[in-house]
Design a protein around this motif. Structure first.
Motif, PDB file in Angstrom:
ATOM      1  N   SER A 287       0.801  -1.233   0.000  1.00 28.63           N
ATOM      2  CA  SER A 287       0.000   0.000   0.000  1.00 28.63           C
ATOM      3  C   SER A 287       0.832   1.280   0.000  1.00 28.63           C
ATOM      4  O   SER A 287       0.337   2.348  -0.381  1.00 28.63           O
ATOM      5  CB  SER A 287      -0.924   0.019   1.225  1.00 28.63           C
ATOM      6  N   GLY A 288       2.069   1.183   0.472  1.00 29.81           N
ATOM      7  CA  GLY A 288       2.892   2.390   0.606  1.00 29.81           C
ATOM      8  C   GLY A 288       2.555   3.198   1.835  1.00 29.81           C
ATOM      9  O   GLY A 288       3.072   4.303   2.034  1.00 29.81           O
ATOM     10  N   SER A 289       1.676   2.659   2.690  1.00 29.03           N
ATOM     11  CA  SER A 289       1.289   3.336   3.932  1.00 29.03           C
ATOM     12  C   SER A 289       1.882   2.598   5.123  1.00 29.03           C
ATOM     13  O   SER A 289       1.818   1.366   5.200  1.00 29.03           O
ATOM     14  CB  SER A 289      -0.236   3.370   4.064  1.00 29.03           C
ATOM     15  N   LEU A 290       2.414   3.358   6.075  1.00 25.00           N
ATOM     16  CA  LEU A 290       2.989   2.754   7.277  1.00 25.00           C
ATOM     17  C   LEU A 290       1.946   2.469   8.358  1.00 25.00           C
ATOM     18  O   LEU A 290       2.270   1.871   9.383  1.00 25.00           O
ATOM     19  CB  LEU A 290       4.078   3.667   7.860  1.00 25.00           C
ATOM     20  N   ASN A 291       0.712   2.888   8.140  1.00 29.69           N
ATOM     21  CA  ASN A 291      -0.319   2.702   9.176  1.00 29.69           C
ATOM     22  C   ASN A 291      -0.435   1.263   9.675  1.00 29.69           C
ATOM     23  O   ASN A 291      -0.485   1.030  10.893  1.00 29.69           O
ATOM     24  CB  ASN A 291      -1.679   3.189   8.676  1.00 29.69           C
ATOM     25  N   PRO A 292      -0.482   0.253   8.776  1.00 28.99           N
ATOM     26  CA  PRO A 292      -0.643  -1.120   9.284  1.00 28.99           C
ATOM     27  C   PRO A 292       0.453  -1.558  10.246  1.00 28.99           C
ATOM     28  O   PRO A 292       0.172  -2.145  11.296  1.00 28.99           O
ATOM     29  CB  PRO A 292      -0.616  -1.967   8.002  1.00 28.99           C
ATOM     30  N   VAL A 293       1.700  -1.235   9.921  1.00 28.90           N
ATOM     31  CA  VAL A 293       2.796  -1.683  10.781  1.00 28.90           C
ATOM     32  C   VAL A 293       2.882  -0.837  12.049  1.00 28.90           C
ATOM     33  O   VAL A 293       3.228  -1.348  13.124  1.00 28.90           O
ATOM     34  CB  VAL A 293       4.139  -1.698  10.011  1.00 28.90           C
ATOM     35  N   MET A 294       2.524   0.443  11.994  1.00 30.80           N
ATOM     36  CA  MET A 294       2.558   1.286  13.193  1.00 30.80           C
ATOM     37  C   MET A 294       1.506   0.825  14.199  1.00 30.80           C
ATOM     38  O   MET A 294       1.748   0.776  15.403  1.00 30.80           O
ATOM     39  CB  MET A 294       2.340   2.759  12.831  1.00 30.80           C
ATOM     40  N   VAL A 295       0.324   0.469  13.707  1.00 25.89           N
ATOM     41  CA  VAL A 295      -0.718  -0.073  14.580  1.00 25.89           C
ATOM     42  C   VAL A 295      -0.256  -1.382  15.197  1.00 25.89           C
ATOM     43  O   VAL A 295      -0.436  -1.630  16.400  1.00 25.89           O
ATOM     44  CB  VAL A 295      -2.041  -0.268  13.798  1.00 25.89           C
ATOM     45  N   LYS A 296       0.364  -2.219  14.386  1.00 26.70           N
ATOM     46  CA  LYS A 296       0.834  -3.513  14.878  1.00 26.70           C
ATOM     47  C   LYS A 296       1.944  -3.351  15.916  1.00 26.70           C
ATOM     48  O   LYS A 296       2.029  -4.129  16.883  1.00 26.70           O
ATOM     49  CB  LYS A 296       1.332  -4.359  13.703  1.00 26.70           C
ATOM     50  N   LEU A 297       2.802  -2.352  15.756  1.00 27.55           N
ATOM     51  CA  LEU A 297       3.852  -2.102  16.738  1.00 27.55           C
ATOM     52  C   LEU A 297       3.263  -1.650  18.076  1.00 27.55           C
ATOM     53  O   LEU A 297       3.770  -2.011  19.136  1.00 27.55           O
ATOM     54  CB  LEU A 297       4.849  -1.069  16.210  1.00 27.55           C
ATOM     55  N   ASP A 298       2.187  -0.867  18.022  1.00 29.38           N
ATOM     56  CA  ASP A 298       1.486  -0.495  19.258  1.00 29.38           C
ATOM     57  C   ASP A 298       0.951  -1.743  19.958  1.00 29.38           C
ATOM     58  O   ASP A 298       1.053  -1.888  21.181  1.00 29.38           O
ATOM     59  CB  ASP A 298       0.332   0.470  18.960  1.00 29.38           C
ATOM     60  N   LYS A 299       0.360  -2.633  19.172  1.00 29.66           N
ATOM     61  CA  LYS A 299      -0.180  -3.877  19.735  1.00 29.66           C
ATOM     62  C   LYS A 299       0.944  -4.730  20.327  1.00 29.66           C
ATOM     63  O   LYS A 299       0.786  -5.336  21.393  1.00 29.66           O
ATOM     64  CB  LYS A 299      -0.929  -4.670  18.654  1.00 29.66           C
ATOM     65  N   TYR A 300       2.061  -4.774  19.631  1.00 28.17           N
ATOM     66  CA  TYR A 300       3.197  -5.571  20.092  1.00 28.17           C
ATOM     67  C   TYR A 300       3.723  -5.053  21.427  1.00 28.17           C
ATOM     68  O   TYR A 300       3.987  -5.835  22.346  1.00 28.17           O
ATOM     69  CB  TYR A 300       4.303  -5.552  19.042  1.00 28.17           C
ATOM     70  N   LEU A 301       3.868  -3.725  21.549  1.00 29.73           N
ATOM     71  CA  LEU A 301       4.373  -3.163  22.803  1.00 29.73           C
ATOM     72  C   LEU A 301       3.397  -3.420  23.950  1.00 29.73           C
ATOM     73  O   LEU A 301       3.810  -3.737  25.069  1.00 29.73           O
ATOM     74  CB  LEU A 301       4.627  -1.658  22.644  1.00 29.73           C
TER      75      LEU A 301
END
Length: 355
Positions: A287-301
């Motif tokens: 997608s070229g958007s970082l939103n999916p991985v940024m949300v996932k990093l929040d979940k991971y933390l």
């Protein structure tokens, strides 16, 4: 900040029992689909029946809709965090207060951004969370100042910080907020790490979690700047030193030097957190958007905080777990409210939530 001379052992059993009670008031996963089906007025009424009821009632005569929801959640977050500091004692109180000083940095950045963009005082206040050293009165005094340089220097004096002259000059001459924000982030983690005594059992566990958090902060920075195709030498200046369970500064610099964003994603497969973010990284590539991985990093933390809290139930970690979960809840409510106010599709809003 000096680690020696701390007050006596903290009231860990009492504080963790209080936190367990607070956790029971957090919204459940089932609440979010219901909130997505509500309009702003219905969301406001729903929140008036939850742990946000005091703030919602106090503000309802002056605010409505998304403004009421945003200001009510911010005030509740600040009240909640300050109450936690209030019922902790001894070294536990100092650890929690040190961790929550991140809100001083957040509030300074929020005020400076607001002033830079000519936001109203009310608009800026909606995003302030007076949960650190700077009280609501202190923050309102900063808001009353016109010059961004004066705001920064006044806040720095309150917090005992020495702002480098080149940063102040850059802000004054160019309105360069990025340099100020980076300095504040670096300073927060530097002071936090200095305050942790790795020889103490309670601090050793806390240090491990903070290092994991710094890994995530640096990974976010790396992903964003590599996607923006910033030259490696410039990327290196943005990493927070001193942390790194896995991502040392040396390793981050190596990753920053990789040829492309796709190369970086391939290299991340070597790290323990990769499985948690693998699918999100693929969506980001597509997608070229970082939103999916940024949300996932929040979940991971959040997942890491919960894991640590179960491993060390009579430590500061269950308190940090709650602090993080409470912030996520407030963010989720605000994302839904802002999405509704802007007419965003429910499915798009849902993808931004950390559940």
């Amino acid at each position: 900040m000096i680690v020696r001379g701390r007050r006596g052992k903290g009231n860990y059993a009492y504080a963790t029992a209080r936190i367990k009670s607070k956790k029971s008031l957090l919204l459940t996963k089932d609440n979010y689909p219901k909130l997505l089906m509500m309009d702003l007025n219905e969301i406001g009424r729903f929140m008036g029946e939850t742990q946000y009821k005091t703030e919602m009632a106090e503000l309802a005569s002056k605010y409505s809709g998304v403004d009421l929801i945003e200001l009510g959640t911010s005030r509740n977050l600040a009240h909640t965090y300050r109450s936690i500091i209030g019922f902790c004692s001894g070294d536990l109180k100092e650890i929690v207060a040190g961790y929550l000083r991140r809100w001083d940095m957040w509030n300074i950045k929020t005020i400076l951004r607001g002033k830079y963009s000519n936001a109203t005082v009310e608009e800026i206040q909606e995003d302030l969370v007076p949960a650190g050293t700077l009280s609501e009165e202190n923050l309102n005094a900063l808001l009353a100042l016109d010059s961004m340089t004066e705001i920064l220097e006044t806040a720095a004096r309150k917090l005992g910080l020495q702002i480098p002259a080149d940063i102040t000059l850059s802000l004054e001459r160019d309105g360069n907020l990025a340099a100020v924000e980076d300095y504040l982030d670096f300073t927060y983690y530097e002071k936090l790490l200095e305050s942790i005594d790795a020889n103490k059992k309670s601090d050793k566990q806390f240090l491990s979690f903070v290092k994991r958090e710094i890994d995530i902060v640096n990974l976010r920075t790396l992903l964003k700047l590599k996607m923006d195709k910033m030259p490696a030498e410039k990327v290196k200046a943005y990493f927070i030193p001193g942390g790194g369970n896995e991502l040392s500064i040396t390793e981050l610099n190596r990753l920053a030097g990789l040829e492309s964003f796709d190369n970086l994603i391939d290299e991340l497969s070597k790290f323990s957190f990769y499985d948690e973010i693998k699918n999100a990284l693929e969506r980001t590539k597509a997608s070229g958007s970082l939103n999916p991985v940024m949300v996932k990093l929040d979940k991971y933390l959040a997942k890491e905080a919960e894991r640590f809290s179960h491993l060390y139930p009579l430590s500061v970690l269950p308190i940090l777990d709650y602090i993080i979960r409470k912030k996520i809840e407030v963010d989720n409510i605000r994302i839904i409210a802002r999405g509704k106010a802007s007419g965003m599709d429910n499915e798009l809003i849902k993808k931004l939530l950390v559940i």
